[in-house]
Design a protein around this motif. Structure first.
Motif, PDB file in Angstrom:
ATOM      1  N   GLU A 268      52.221  51.593  35.314  1.00 42.81           N
ATOM      2  CA  GLU A 268      52.054  50.909  36.999  1.00 42.81           C
ATOM      3  C   GLU A 268      50.988  50.373  37.678  1.00 42.81           C
ATOM      4  O   GLU A 268      50.499  49.530  38.717  1.00 42.81           O
ATOM      5  N   GLN A 269      49.807  50.407  36.758  1.00 42.76           N
ATOM      6  CA  GLN A 269      48.940  50.200  36.767  1.00 42.76           C
ATOM      7  C   GLN A 269      48.888  48.388  36.474  1.00 42.76           C
ATOM      8  O   GLN A 269      47.961  48.021  36.882  1.00 42.76           O
ATOM      9  N   GLN A 270      49.423  48.075  35.493  1.00 47.54           N
ATOM     10  CA  GLN A 270      49.298  46.732  35.317  1.00 47.54           C
ATOM     11  C   GLN A 270      50.137  45.702  36.461  1.00 47.54           C
ATOM     12  O   GLN A 270      49.662  44.896  35.860  1.00 47.54           O
ATOM     13  N   MET A 271      50.236  46.607  37.759  1.00 45.45           N
ATOM     14  CA  MET A 271      51.186  45.253  38.267  1.00 45.45           C
ATOM     15  C   MET A 271      50.059  45.510  39.383  1.00 45.45           C
ATOM     16  O   MET A 271      50.595  43.778  39.800  1.00 45.45           O
ATOM     17  N   PHE A 272      49.046  45.686  39.502  1.00 42.52           N
ATOM     18  CA  PHE A 272      47.761  45.171  40.281  1.00 42.52           C
ATOM     19  C   PHE A 272      46.673  44.695  39.359  1.00 42.52           C
ATOM     20  O   PHE A 272      45.083  45.579  39.587  1.00 42.52           O
ATOM     21  N   GLN A 273      46.713  44.309  38.332  1.00 46.37           N
ATOM     22  CA  GLN A 273      45.693  44.287  37.596  1.00 46.37           C
ATOM     23  C   GLN A 273      45.139  42.668  37.483  1.00 46.37           C
ATOM     24  O   GLN A 273      43.332  42.677  37.651  1.00 46.37           O
ATOM     25  N   ASN A 274      45.909  41.883  38.641  1.00 47.36           N
ATOM     26  CA  ASN A 274      45.070  40.512  39.207  1.00 47.36           C
ATOM     27  C   ASN A 274      44.082  41.290  40.653  1.00 47.36           C
ATOM     28  O   ASN A 274      43.080  40.457  40.843  1.00 47.36           O
ATOM     29  N   VAL A 275      44.138  42.445  40.466  1.00 46.70           N
ATOM     30  CA  VAL A 275      43.491  42.822  41.880  1.00 46.70           C
ATOM     31  C   VAL A 275      42.380  43.868  41.260  1.00 46.70           C
ATOM     32  O   VAL A 275      40.913  43.260  41.431  1.00 46.70           O
ATOM     33  N   THR A 276      42.451  44.507  39.631  1.00 47.35           N
ATOM     34  CA  THR A 276      41.490  45.090  39.640  1.00 47.35           C
ATOM     35  C   THR A 276      40.404  44.828  38.832  1.00 47.35           C
ATOM     36  O   THR A 276      39.435  44.946  38.428  1.00 47.35           O
ATOM     37  N   CYS A 277      41.476  43.417  38.108  1.00 44.98           N
ATOM     38  CA  CYS A 277      39.911  42.680  37.396  1.00 44.98           C
ATOM     39  C   CYS A 277      39.157  42.293  38.351  1.00 44.98           C
ATOM     40  O   CYS A 277      38.278  41.125  37.494  1.00 44.98           O
ATOM     41  N   ASN A 278      38.881  42.176  40.073  1.00 47.63           N
ATOM     42  CA  ASN A 278      38.637  41.277  40.559  1.00 47.63           C
ATOM     43  C   ASN A 278      37.108  42.357  40.853  1.00 47.63           C
ATOM     44  O   ASN A 278      36.770  41.544  41.938  1.00 47.63           O
ATOM     45  N   ILE A 279      37.235  43.275  40.834  1.00 43.05           N
ATOM     46  CA  ILE A 279      36.152  44.301  41.588  1.00 43.05           C
ATOM     47  C   ILE A 279      35.076  43.890  41.420  1.00 43.05           C
ATOM     48  O   ILE A 279      34.107  44.683  42.439  1.00 43.05           O
ATOM     49  N   ALA A 280      34.298  43.497  40.702  1.00 40.56           N
ATOM     50  CA  ALA A 280      33.239  43.459  40.696  1.00 40.56           C
ATOM     51  C   ALA A 280      32.723  41.851  40.420  1.00 40.56           C
ATOM     52  O   ALA A 280      31.889  41.558  40.000  1.00 40.56           O
ATOM     53  N   ALA A 281      33.545  41.059  40.853  1.00 40.41           N
ATOM     54  CA  ALA A 281      34.123  39.419  40.323  1.00 40.41           C
ATOM     55  C   ALA A 281      32.739  38.891  41.768  1.00 40.41           C
ATOM     56  O   ALA A 281      32.897  39.546  42.870  1.00 40.41           O
ATOM     57  N   SER A 282      31.984  37.722  41.972  1.00 38.32           N
ATOM     58  CA  SER A 282      31.102  37.416  42.764  1.00 38.32           C
ATOM     59  C   SER A 282      31.965  36.500  43.479  1.00 38.32           C
ATOM     60  O   SER A 282      33.041  35.921  42.689  1.00 38.32           O
ATOM     61  N   GLU A 283      31.862  35.928  44.403  1.00 40.46           N
ATOM     62  CA  GLU A 283      32.483  34.748  45.338  1.00 40.46           C
ATOM     63  C   GLU A 283      33.294  33.373  44.436  1.00 40.46           C
ATOM     64  O   GLU A 283      33.971  32.886  45.265  1.00 40.46           O
ATOM     65  N   HIS A 284      31.853  33.085  43.744  1.00 40.64           N
ATOM     66  CA  HIS A 284      32.418  31.710  43.188  1.00 40.64           C
ATOM     67  C   HIS A 284      33.536  31.729  41.628  1.00 40.64           C
ATOM     68  O   HIS A 284      34.408  31.153  41.516  1.00 40.64           O
ATOM     69  N   GLU A 285      33.576  33.389  41.187  1.00 41.93           N
ATOM     70  CA  GLU A 285      34.663  33.615  40.207  1.00 41.93           C
ATOM     71  C   GLU A 285      36.268  33.420  40.497  1.00 41.93           C
ATOM     72  O   GLU A 285      36.744  34.060  39.914  1.00 41.93           O
ATOM     73  N   ILE A 286      36.092  34.212  42.151  1.00 45.32           N
ATOM     74  CA  ILE A 286      37.531  34.260  42.636  1.00 45.32           C
ATOM     75  C   ILE A 286      38.576  32.689  43.108  1.00 45.32           C
ATOM     76  O   ILE A 286      38.521  32.260  44.337  1.00 45.32           O
ATOM     77  N   THR A 287      39.370  32.344  42.759  1.00 47.86           N
ATOM     78  CA  THR A 287      39.618  31.199  42.415  1.00 47.86           C
ATOM     79  C   THR A 287      41.094  31.193  42.130  1.00 47.86           C
ATOM     80  O   THR A 287      41.310  29.974  42.694  1.00 47.86           O
ATOM     81  N   GLU A 288      41.889  31.165  42.447  1.00 43.51           N
ATOM     82  CA  GLU A 288      43.531  31.325  41.994  1.00 43.51           C
ATOM     83  C   GLU A 288      43.844  31.637  42.967  1.00 43.51           C
ATOM     84  O   GLU A 288      43.814  32.685  44.337  1.00 43.51           O
ATOM     85  N   PRO A 289      44.793  30.963  42.701  1.00 39.36           N
ATOM     86  CA  PRO A 289      45.631  30.572  44.623  1.00 39.36           C
ATOM     87  C   PRO A 289      46.008  32.163  45.915  1.00 39.36           C
ATOM     88  O   PRO A 289      46.415  32.665  44.477  1.00 39.36           O
ATOM     89  N   ASN A 290      46.379  32.139  46.637  1.00 38.32           N
ATOM     90  CA  ASN A 290      46.767  33.199  47.571  1.00 38.32           C
ATOM     91  C   ASN A 290      45.696  34.713  46.711  1.00 38.32           C
ATOM     92  O   ASN A 290      46.339  35.990  47.098  1.00 38.32           O
TER      93      ASN A 290
END
Length: 485
Positions: A268-290
């Motif tokens: 169940e956690q893997q469904m939201f892996q694209n959310v938790t992987c950015n938990i400590a990301a900086s502003e310029h590191e988030i580039t994936e569409p939507n």
């Protein structure tokens, strides 16, 4: 001779004589007097004189006009040469034998026409450069900002030097235009990236800045106003991006806490892996569409809400589970947990809504962490306690064995019992040393932590002291019985 007959003057003279003769015949026939005849002849001479005079005046005017035309042509030619920065191509000859005025005019006119043609060509070159300059100036400064620069050529300066100067100005403007186009392109690339990440319509966004920016094939605005608006739009979108990023990271943090709290399966956690992987990301590191679109954030919020509701429904179960974990640790380490009534009261408070279940869980987690930490420090002493209690059990068995009067009778397994008795005596003889070492270790532990070492709710030193007293009493009783014998 035929030549005199062809002379116009002789023909005129002959004609005039013939006419005069004819006139005299008419006068004779009419009977005109001599005075009338003289009068009419005088009138005739005056009329002829006036005709001659008119012809002379006309010839003078024609000569003056030719001279003026030549002078004007020379002046125009000189002006064109001067304007084009060239030496005059015609120098008038002062010699009287240089030829007639018409010949001189015929010489100068082709030169004038040639220079006029060259002037038109040069003027067209100026117009072309000025029009390009005007066009780029309007593109750079915009129709409302540009200084009025009509395509009017200064006819007094059409020199190559002036043309080269205008070309240099045009080149500078073209370079500035190129730099501005690159700047606009960079801004558009940044805006496109921001719109992509946040799921926004890029064309609509840039069209609000300037209509031309939404058309990839058309001429884009590069004015100061457009570039400034692009920079402002980028700044605003970055602020929105940071706000959404922080919101998403807060949701991801909450999600992780709920997963850990409820032991959510990895699937169940893997469904939201694209959310938790950015938990400590900086502003310029988030580039994936939507990644930061409104729909996606709402989707994550809905999942967090679902987990919150699930947590509420499972909170009693979680509290009991953590309580059981705490009791299990306490049992293994011989510590006494809080009373059962306390946990029952906590569950009732959760069900009534008087207390937040998360607070109760946090308290239990703190107790578990505290017990685990204390258990680690008690490990060595507990191991010695286990050995002491094992020796005490052997001591009790040995006492029972010694009271058995049939212990020496041969029977099945007697030799095994005898061996155990020998081992038990050896272990019992070590008990005083074990107790002393255990008491010393316990005292050091209590002194270091300034708390009592409890074992199943009883102070360990009290247990050791009680055992020592009981052992002494048993020893005294054995001595008394031996004395009676």
């Amino acid at each position: 001779m035929s030549t005199p007959k062809n002379d116009p003057l002789l023909q005129v003279e002959t004609t005039c004589g013939t006419l005069l003769y004819e006139l005299q015949i008419i006068w004779d026939e009419v009977g005109e007097t001599d005075s009338d005849r003289d009068k009419m002849l005088l009138e005739l001479e005056q009329e002829c004189l006036e005709v001659y005079r008119r012809k002379v005046d006309q010839a003078n005017r024609c000569r003056a006009q030719l001279r003026q035309t030549i002078a004007d042509s020379e002046a125009e030619l000189a002006a064109i040469c001067s304007a084009m920065g060239e030496r005059p191509v015609h120098i008038r000859q002062s010699d009287q034998n240089s030829g007639s005025l018409k010949e001189e005019l015929r010489k100068i006119l082709p030169q004038l026409e040639e220079m006029r043609k060259r002037k038109v060509e040069r003027r067209n070159q100026f117009i072309e450069v000025l029009e390009q300059t005007q066009k780029i100036t309007n593109e750079i400064y915009g129709s409302t900002e540009s200084v009025s620069l009509k395509t009017v050529v200064d006819e007094t300066d059409l020199s190559l030097r002036k043309l080269e100067e205008l070309h240099r100005q045009l080149h500078e403007l073209q370079k500035e235009k190129s730099d501005r186009l690159k700047q606009v392109q960079d801004h558009l690339h940044m805006l496109n990236s921001l719109c992509s990440v946040m799921g926004m319509d890029f064309k609509l966004t840039v069209s609000e800045v300037h209509p031309s920016l939404g058309d990839s094939d058309g001429l884009r605005s590069i004015s100061n106003n457009t570039i400034e608006k692009l920079a402002i739009a980028i700044k605003k979108l970055r602020e929105v991006k940071i706000q959404r990023m922080q919101r998403l990271q807060d949701l991801a943090t909450t999600m992780l806490e709920l997963w850990n709290l409820m032991d959510t399966p990895i699937e169940e956690q893997q469904m939201f892996q694209n959310v938790t992987c950015n938990i400590a990301a900086s502003e310029h590191e988030i580039t994936e569409p939507n990644t930061l679109s409104v729909d996606f954030i709402n989707y994550v919020e809905a999942e967090v809400s679902r987990l919150e509701e699930l947590k509420s429904s499972k909170m009693k179960e979680l509290v009991l589970k953590k309580r059981s974990e705490l009791e299990d640790i306490c049992r293994k380490t011989h510590l006494v947990p809080d009373s059962d009534s306390a946990i029952e009261d906590a569950i009732e408070a959760i069900e009534s809504g008087a207390v937040d279940a998360a607070t109760i869980l946090e308290q239990i987690e703190l107790q578990i962490a505290k017990v685990k930490e204390e258990a680690f420090s008690r490990k060595e002493i507990l191991e010695k306690v286990e050995k002491w209690l094992t020796a005490c059990d052997e001591e009790c068995w040995l006492e029972e064995y010694n009271r058995d009067e049939n212990r020496y009778n041969a029977g099945k397994g007697a030799h095994l019992t005898l061996k155990r008795a020998e081992k038990a005596r050896s272990l019992v003889n070590k008990l005083p040393g074990m107790v002393e070492a255990l008491a010393s270790k316990t005292l050091a532990w209590e002194k270091e932590r300034e708390i009592k070492f409890m074992y199943d709710g009883i102070r360990l030193l009290s247990m050791l002291e009680e055992y020592t007293i009981l052992r002494q009493e048993k020893e005294q009783e054995r001595r008394r019985l031996r004395g009676k014998r």
